[in-house]
Design a protein around this motif. Structure first.
Motif, PDB file in Angstrom:
ATOM      1  N   CYS A  16      23.650  39.097   5.373  1.00 42.53           N
ATOM      2  CA  CYS A  16      22.685  38.716   4.344  1.00 42.53           C
ATOM      3  C   CYS A  16      21.458  39.642   4.440  1.00 42.53           C
ATOM      4  O   CYS A  16      20.890  39.814   5.528  1.00 42.53           O
ATOM      5  N   VAL A  18      18.577  39.061   3.495  1.00 47.60           N
ATOM      6  CA  VAL A  18      17.344  38.297   3.730  1.00 47.60           C
ATOM      7  C   VAL A  18      17.238  37.890   5.193  1.00 47.60           C
ATOM      8  O   VAL A  18      16.194  38.081   5.823  1.00 47.60           O
ATOM      9  N   CYS A  19      18.336  37.338   5.752  1.00 48.31           N
ATOM     10  CA  CYS A  19      18.224  36.754   7.102  1.00 48.31           C
ATOM     11  C   CYS A  19      19.243  37.328   8.086  1.00 48.31           C
ATOM     12  O   CYS A  19      19.286  36.894   9.242  1.00 48.31           O
ATOM     13  N   CYS A  35      25.066  32.770   2.364  1.00 51.16           N
ATOM     14  CA  CYS A  35      24.985  32.907   3.819  1.00 51.16           C
ATOM     15  C   CYS A  35      24.772  31.535   4.440  1.00 51.16           C
ATOM     16  O   CYS A  35      24.576  30.540   3.733  1.00 51.16           O
ATOM     17  N   SER A  37      22.263  30.316   5.813  1.00 50.60           N
ATOM     18  CA  SER A  37      20.962  29.706   5.494  1.00 50.60           C
ATOM     19  C   SER A  37      20.812  29.423   4.000  1.00 50.60           C
ATOM     20  O   SER A  37      19.723  29.063   3.557  1.00 50.60           O
ATOM     21  N   HIS A  39      21.167  31.566   1.337  1.00 44.96           N
ATOM     22  CA  HIS A  39      20.848  32.646   0.394  1.00 44.96           C
ATOM     23  C   HIS A  39      22.115  32.996  -0.364  1.00 44.96           C
ATOM     24  O   HIS A  39      23.142  33.297   0.240  1.00 44.96           O
TER      25      HIS A  39
HETATM   26 ZN   LIG Z   1      20.531  34.644   4.406  1.00 45.70          ZN
END
Ligand SMILES: [Zn+2]
Ligand SMILES: C[S@@+](CC[C@H](N)C(=O)[O-])C[C@H]1O[C@@H](n2cnc3c(N)ncnc32)[C@H](O)[C@@H]1O
Length: 301
Positions: A16, A18-19, A35, A37, A39
């Motif tokens: 991902c 983002v994370c 993902c 989390s 996203h």
């Molecule tokens: Zn993520």
């Protein structure tokens, strides 16, 4: 046309943006990915996944007309010697495939070279192509229905896990050497194709056309220094007689296509152009990442 379901395998290599978490498909392998989390990224109806979040890239993606010109020129077969050279580099230097084999094409454009590899020495490999141009990726997915096509800016950290790729190809596209080093297996293969100085000589010098490129070999050697070691270098030179429309496509499809004066292009009126192509294919293996140097202590300190 509905894009075909993705094969599951290349998804394991995606992280991902983002994370850095891992992804799974949101529905039956066609709708998108999410993902751990939460996203979530939806798959476009043309089959690619746009992972760019936040501010858009400061680089200009190839326009629809540049991409059309590229697809039509590459279909003419004049660059086949390059397709064959890339295939040979893979056949000669790719590591034995492990449990999750993967080839990556960074700046894959219309997917022409990926298609050549998947027809040839990399047949059966799961493949990921990244490019900033969604327009180019529409073609790439059509040419390679099983590939994972990602809209991504190569100057950002790649959304791929460390050590996930067996081989990574860069054909006339930006080179993020540190990131290529991170995503390649320690025994992986990096293949970079660059134009020789005489590449495209014979095309007319139109307004807006970028000048003859200086020799780039020294810059490439400096860029990979300390990260990769050279395995082989191959130079390919061919001359071809291009029809008027092919010569125009060739001018439009490259970086020059961003600047060309359309009037000057229309005024090109020779029936044929004798053009020289020159490619250099450089193959590299990653060097181990240096560990921190041992701390030397002087006696008594
Ligand atoms: Zn993520
Ligand atoms: C000269 S084309 C080569 C495309 C393809 N490898 C080929 O040879 O047909 C350069 C490609 O790099 C892509 N590109 C340029 N800057 C980029 C960036 N920052 N991130 C990702 N792709 C980029 C362009 O959209 C284009 O498809």
């Amino acid at each position: 046309m509905e894009p075909k379901p993705w094969p599951g395998q290349p998804l394991g290599a995606l992280i991902c943006p983002v994370c850095a978490g891992s992804f799974s498909f949101t529905a039956e392998g066609t709708a998108g990915v999410a993902c751990e989390s939460g996203h979530r990224f939806d798959r476009s109806r043309h089959g690619y996944l746009n992972l760019i979040t936040g501010s858009s890239s400061k680089f200009t993606p190839d326009s629809a007309s540049m991409v059309r010109a590229r697809a039509s020129f590459l279909a003419s077969g004049h660059f086949e010697p390059l397709v064959e050279g890339l295939d040979r580099a893979f056949a000669d230097f790719a590591p034995q495939p492990g449990a999750n084999p993967l080839i990556v094409d960074a700046g894959c454009g219309t997917g022409h070279y990926l298609a050549g590899l998947l027809r040839g020495a990399a047949s059966g490999y799961p493949a990921i192509g990244l490019d900033l141009s969604p327009e180019a990726l529409r073609h790439a997915v059509r040419a390679n229905p099983g590939m994972l096509a990602l809209v991504w800016d190569l100057w950002r950290p790649l959304p791929l896990a460390a050590d996930s790729a067996d081989a990574l190809f860069v054909v006339f596209a930006p080179r993020n050497i540190d990131e290529f080093h991170r995503v390649l297996r320690p025994d992986g293969l990096l293949v970079i194709a660059t134009p020789l100085p005489e590449h495209l000589s014979g095309l007319p010098a139109l307004d807006g056309r970028l000048g003859q490129q200086p020799e780039k070999q020294a810059a490439l050697a400096a860029a990979v220094e300390g990260r990769f070691t050279s395995l082989a270098e191959t130079e390919i030179r061919v001359a071809a007689t291009l029809h008027n429309a092919e010569a125009k496509d060739l001018l439009l499809m490259g970086p020059t296509g961003h600047h060309l004066d359309p009037e000057a292009l229309r005024a090109m009126d020779q029936a044929e152009y004798r053009v020289h192509f020159g490619f250099r294919i450089s193959a590299f293996r990653p060097l181990p990442t240096p560990t921190d140097p041992p701390v030397l202590r002087l006696p008594g300190r």
